[in-house]
Scaffold this motif. Structure first.
Motif, PDB file in Angstrom:
ATOM      1  N   MET A   1      15.027  15.066  32.688  1.00 49.72           N
ATOM      2  CA  MET A   1      15.652  14.247  31.618  1.00 49.72           C
ATOM      3  C   MET A   1      14.880  14.459  30.315  1.00 49.72           C
ATOM      4  SD  MET A   1      16.365  10.170  31.761  1.00 49.72           S
ATOM      5  CE  MET A   1      17.134  10.308  33.373  1.00 49.72           C
ATOM      6  N   HIS A   3      13.336  13.565  26.726  1.00 49.19           N
ATOM      7  CA  HIS A   3      12.799  12.313  26.204  1.00 49.19           C
ATOM      8  C   HIS A   3      12.254  12.558  24.811  1.00 49.19           C
ATOM      9  CE1 HIS A   3       8.517  13.352  26.739  1.00 49.19           C
ATOM     10  NE2 HIS A   3       8.973  14.079  27.717  1.00 49.19           N
ATOM     11  N   PRO A   4      12.236  11.484  24.003  1.00 54.63           N
ATOM     12  CA  PRO A   4      11.753  11.684  22.638  1.00 54.63           C
ATOM     13  C   PRO A   4      10.283  12.087  22.663  1.00 54.63           C
ATOM     14  CG  PRO A   4      12.089   9.344  23.119  1.00 54.63           C
ATOM     15  CD  PRO A   4      12.628  10.118  24.280  1.00 54.63           C
ATOM     16  N   PRO A   5       9.870  12.908  21.697  1.00 54.97           N
ATOM     17  CA  PRO A   5       8.512  13.425  21.722  1.00 54.97           C
ATOM     18  C   PRO A   5       7.478  12.377  21.313  1.00 54.97           C
ATOM     19  CG  PRO A   5       9.673  14.169  19.763  1.00 54.97           C
ATOM     20  CD  PRO A   5      10.659  13.419  20.581  1.00 54.97           C
ATOM     21  N   GLU A   6       7.919  11.202  20.925  1.00 55.77           N
ATOM     22  CA  GLU A   6       6.953  10.214  20.458  1.00 55.77           C
ATOM     23  C   GLU A   6       7.208   8.871  21.123  1.00 55.77           C
ATOM     24  OE1 GLU A   6       9.720   9.491  16.553  1.00 55.77           O
ATOM     25  OE2 GLU A   6       7.748  10.389  16.362  1.00 55.77           O
ATOM     26  N   SER A   7       6.363   7.923  20.756  1.00 58.85           N
ATOM     27  CA  SER A   7       6.409   6.620  21.399  1.00 58.85           C
ATOM     28  C   SER A   7       7.796   5.985  21.323  1.00 58.85           C
ATOM     29  CB  SER A   7       5.410   5.685  20.710  1.00 58.85           C
ATOM     30  OG  SER A   7       5.605   4.367  21.150  1.00 58.85           O
ATOM     31  N   LEU A   8       8.195   5.415  22.458  1.00 59.70           N
ATOM     32  CA  LEU A   8       9.438   4.633  22.518  1.00 59.70           C
ATOM     33  C   LEU A   8       9.385   3.451  21.572  1.00 59.70           C
ATOM     34  CD1 LEU A   8      10.003   4.059  26.338  1.00 59.70           C
ATOM     35  CD2 LEU A   8      11.429   5.395  24.806  1.00 59.70           C
ATOM     36  N   VAL A 249      14.199  -1.140  25.743  1.00 59.88           N
ATOM     37  CA  VAL A 249      14.397   0.118  26.465  1.00 59.88           C
ATOM     38  C   VAL A 249      14.191  -0.036  27.984  1.00 59.88           C
ATOM     39  CG1 VAL A 249      13.896   1.623  24.510  1.00 59.88           C
ATOM     40  CG2 VAL A 249      12.008   0.778  25.908  1.00 59.88           C
TER      41      VAL A 249
ATOM     42  N   TYR B  86      -2.512   6.388  21.721  1.00 61.43           N
ATOM     43  CA  TYR B  86      -2.480   6.827  23.116  1.00 61.43           C
ATOM     44  C   TYR B  86      -3.899   6.907  23.654  1.00 61.43           C
ATOM     45  CZ  TYR B  86       2.227   8.378  21.865  1.00 61.43           C
ATOM     46  OH  TYR B  86       3.520   8.434  21.434  1.00 61.43           O
ATOM     47  N   PHE B 116      14.697   5.834  29.707  1.00 65.17           N
ATOM     48  CA  PHE B 116      13.614   5.966  28.738  1.00 65.17           C
ATOM     49  C   PHE B 116      12.294   6.205  29.455  1.00 65.17           C
ATOM     50  CE2 PHE B 116      16.833   3.387  26.651  1.00 65.17           C
ATOM     51  CZ  PHE B 116      16.945   4.031  25.430  1.00 65.17           C
ATOM     52  N   ASP B 119       5.952   7.041  26.956  1.00 58.43           N
ATOM     53  CA  ASP B 119       4.944   8.042  26.672  1.00 58.43           C
ATOM     54  C   ASP B 119       3.518   7.514  26.734  1.00 58.43           C
ATOM     55  OD1 ASP B 119       6.194  10.481  26.420  1.00 58.43           O
ATOM     56  OD2 ASP B 119       5.088  10.903  24.563  1.00 58.43           O
ATOM     57  N   HIS B 120       3.346   6.234  26.409  1.00 61.88           N
ATOM     58  CA  HIS B 120       2.003   5.649  26.490  1.00 61.88           C
ATOM     59  C   HIS B 120       1.533   5.684  27.939  1.00 61.88           C
ATOM     60  CE1 HIS B 120       2.186   4.116  22.346  1.00 61.88           C
ATOM     61  NE2 HIS B 120       3.481   3.995  22.615  1.00 61.88           N
TER      62      HIS B 120
END
Lengths: 281, 362
Positions: A1, A3-8, A249, B86, B116, B119-120
């Protein structure tokens, strides 16, 4: 899947353009993203989706998107009710705040094509439905009859007055207004929103019709009763739910009702789905 | 999976080897039966122990910190500068129990799956090396509230670790590699090959350990069915709700709970940080909206929520694991005796009695 390259959770900085008073404690905030690319990307939202609004140093809250993607401007209509909305109300044109989104499922507008649309809103319940109404009017040929029933406590609690005037006069749509308590200026109907359905000059669309219901819980319960009495099936009654949310999210857990996360599985649900959630709404 | 043996006396060498690449955290003894995960340093490395009570405060926090910075916010001339934060520290948990490991695997499917991806969480997790230790010492490792055999998470984890250590007695430990990174470490000179005799010993020890859980069994399967089908009586939830003191302890100690809240806090005249903090569905503010409306007011509705989230078939399918790992911390901490095994038992008993109420006795 993918996903965006940065923080949600990374908001994008937005600039407040102007503020319009709606009713007591409720204002509409017109804004745009600092980055035009963000603005263009955001404009692909669907009616019924929402966004997370950040007031930096205060916090973040979910807000319906009342504009339709067919309109030029982006805005929120927000009631001053807690610390974040209080801080938003204190902002002046030119001030910066944060927005991330759009989130949620939105209304499946394609599914409604060829059907009649009945909008029933109470009070600030018009905010999440406005997008859908404007969108349907912009694509008028795709839908059957469009009826709007809108009720507020008093004439001073009617929102989006310019829109209401336009809808009342527009050809091809029917717009009925009511107030619970009239004042000396009010010449229109008096009574709860459901009483509009029984007005002699109103011919409700029922067959091949989807009804959209948004408003306070008590209004919601009575309107559902009325609609079901007229023969509406649960799967053709649609609403949007609101919940305390922290992420938007599907991670923070606050908005979960039964097995549904309002932020990702909703906020738009059919009444059939709402009944199966397994918790009070 | 490849396996090797390591002598008890060489375990510190393994830790020293890990410390070359990672910040190593491990459980240490405090007073009495109190234990806690701490960073291994030159000063405390002599006190490392692998047979000791599992710390109350779970190692979940190395995957999902109790308080985690998401964003740095700086006010600039007429605007804001926003930087996501991060933590990508290479970190190894030395001595994570199978139950707590299952908790992290559950967090993986929740935070990295669905629409979703967080990323963290992903970046922290990518840098986490997990050394699982199998609970074999029935005096130290296991207590009367453990129930991992009922949640199918222990005493020996089957997957998800980089290395797994198991005490075979006589100073010998079996080491199993569960990942390429783990296999690479097996090349170190202090590992040696074992034989069929070691596999036999492993099997015998595990059989013996499993037998220790006989007083603590939970009938999860039936309860999952009842909860998923909405068969649990309102009166059962009310009874459970009456016992809840709303302290949130069960949630804060749970290795598989995922909920968080978000808060902004000021760090300087023009700077803030946005953090997320563990949150608990046991607390009444969890669903309270601005303006005061709270759709989930009653205590028993909130208890219902917690157990529904953990036991409903829908979620078990979605995350491919139950959000309960059998660690027993909720049992230890609950003043009202409504830890998971008690609730499973209450639901099962009440529902079975209701279902058989109208059956005439023979």
């Amino acid at each position: 899947m993918s996903h965006p390259p940065e923080s949600l959770y990374l908001p994008k900085v937005a600039v407040l353009d102007r503020v319009v008073d709606e009713i007591a404690e409720v204002k509409t905030f017109y804004w745009h993203f600092e980055d035009p690319a963000e603005q263009a990307a955001f404009k692909r939202f669907r009616p019924g989706q929402f966004a997370q609004v950040s007031i930096f140093g205060v916090g973040e809250f979910p807000a319906s998107l009342p504009p339709s993607p067919t309109e030029d401007e982006t805005f929120f209509t927000i009631r001053r009710v807690g610390s974040c909305t209080e801080a938003l109300h204190a902002l002046k044109p030119g001030d910066r705040f944060g927005v991330r989104g759009p989130y949620g499922n939105g209304f499946p507008m394609e599914e409604y094509e060829g059907r009649n649309l009945v909008f029933v809103a109470g009070g600030i319940g018009l905010i999440p439905l406005r997008s859908c109404i404007i969108y349907a009017m912009a694509h008028r040929e795709r839908y059957g009859r469009i009826q709007i029933f809108y009720g507020a406590r008093t004439p001073r609690d009617l929102m989006y007055l310019p829109d209401l005037k336009r809808w009342e006069q527009a050809a091809g749509i029917e717009c009925y207004l009511t107030v619970d308590r009239p004042d000396e200026t009010w010449r229109g109907h008096v009574g709860v929103v459901g009483s509009l359905f029984r007005k002699p000059d109103v011919r409700m669309a029922v067959e091949n019709t989807t009804a959209f219901v948004c408003g306070p819980p008590i209004m919601f319960r009575f309107v559902i009763q009325d609609l079901k009495g007229m023969g509406f099936e649960d799967r053709h009654i649609v609403s949007t739910l609101e919940r305390y949310m922290k992420c938007g999210v599907g991670k923070c857990g606050h908005c979960c009702i039964g097995v549904a996360y309002v932020c990702v599985d909703g906020p738009v649900f059919t009444y059939e789905q709402i009944r199966k959630l397994g918790e009070e709404i | 999976m490849r396996a090797r043996l390591i002598h008890q006396d060489d375990l510190p060498r393994l830790v020293a080897r890990l410390r070359r690449d990672y910040e190593v955290v491990a459980p240490f003894r405090g007073r009495g039966r109190d234990t806690a995960f701490e960073v291994v340093t030159d000063r405390n490395q002599d006190q490392l122990a692998l047979h000791l009570p599992n710390p109350v405060y779970p190692p979940k926090r190395y995957a999902l910190p109790h308080i985690e910075r998401l964003l740095r916010i700086r006010r600039t001339d007429g605007g804001y500068d926003l930087q996501p934060a991060y933590d990508e520290t290479p970190r190894a948990i030395f001595g994570i129990r199978s139950c707590d490991l299952a908790g992290i695997l559950h967090l993986d499917s929740f935070y990295l799956g669905r629409d979703f991806r967080d990323d963290h969480y992903a970046r922290r997790r990518r840098n986490l090396f997990l050394v699982n230790v199998v609970c074999t010492d029935v005096e130290e490792d296991i207590d009367e509230n453990c129930f991992c055999v009922c949640t199918d998470t222990g005493p020996a984890a089957r997957e998800g670790f980089d290395l797994q250590l198991m005490d075979l007695g006589q100073g010998e430990w079996m080491v199993v590699a569960g990942s390429p990174a783990g296999e690479k470490l097996l090349e170190e000179p202090f590992f040696r090959r074992g034989g069929p005799e070691h596999i036999r010993r492993r099997r015998a020890i595990l059989t013996g350990v499993r037998a220790q859980f006989k007083d603590m069994t939970s009938w999860f399967a039936a309860t999952v069915r009842y909860v998923s089908r909405g068969k649990v009586l309102e009166s059962t939830w009310q009874e459970i709700g009456r016992r809840c003191l709303e302290c949130g302890g069960c949630t804060y100690l749970c290795p598989a709970c995922t909920c968080f809240t978000v808060s902004d806090r000021q760090t300087g005249p023009d700077t803030w940080e946005r953090v997320r903090l563990w949150d608990a569905c046991a607390l009444s503010g969890f669903t309270r909206m601005a303006g005061g409306h709270n759709p989930r007011k009653a205590v028993h509705d909130r208890r219902n929520r917690r157990f529904f989230r953990k036991l409903a078939h829908y979620f078990i399918q979605r995350e491919l694991s139950m959000a309960c790992v059998g660690c027993g911390r909720c049992v230890d901490t609950c003043h009202g005796d409504i830890g998971m095994p008690s609730v499973v038992e209450m639901i099962r008993r009440a529902t079975v009695m209701e279902e058989t109420r109208h059956v005439p006795s023979a």
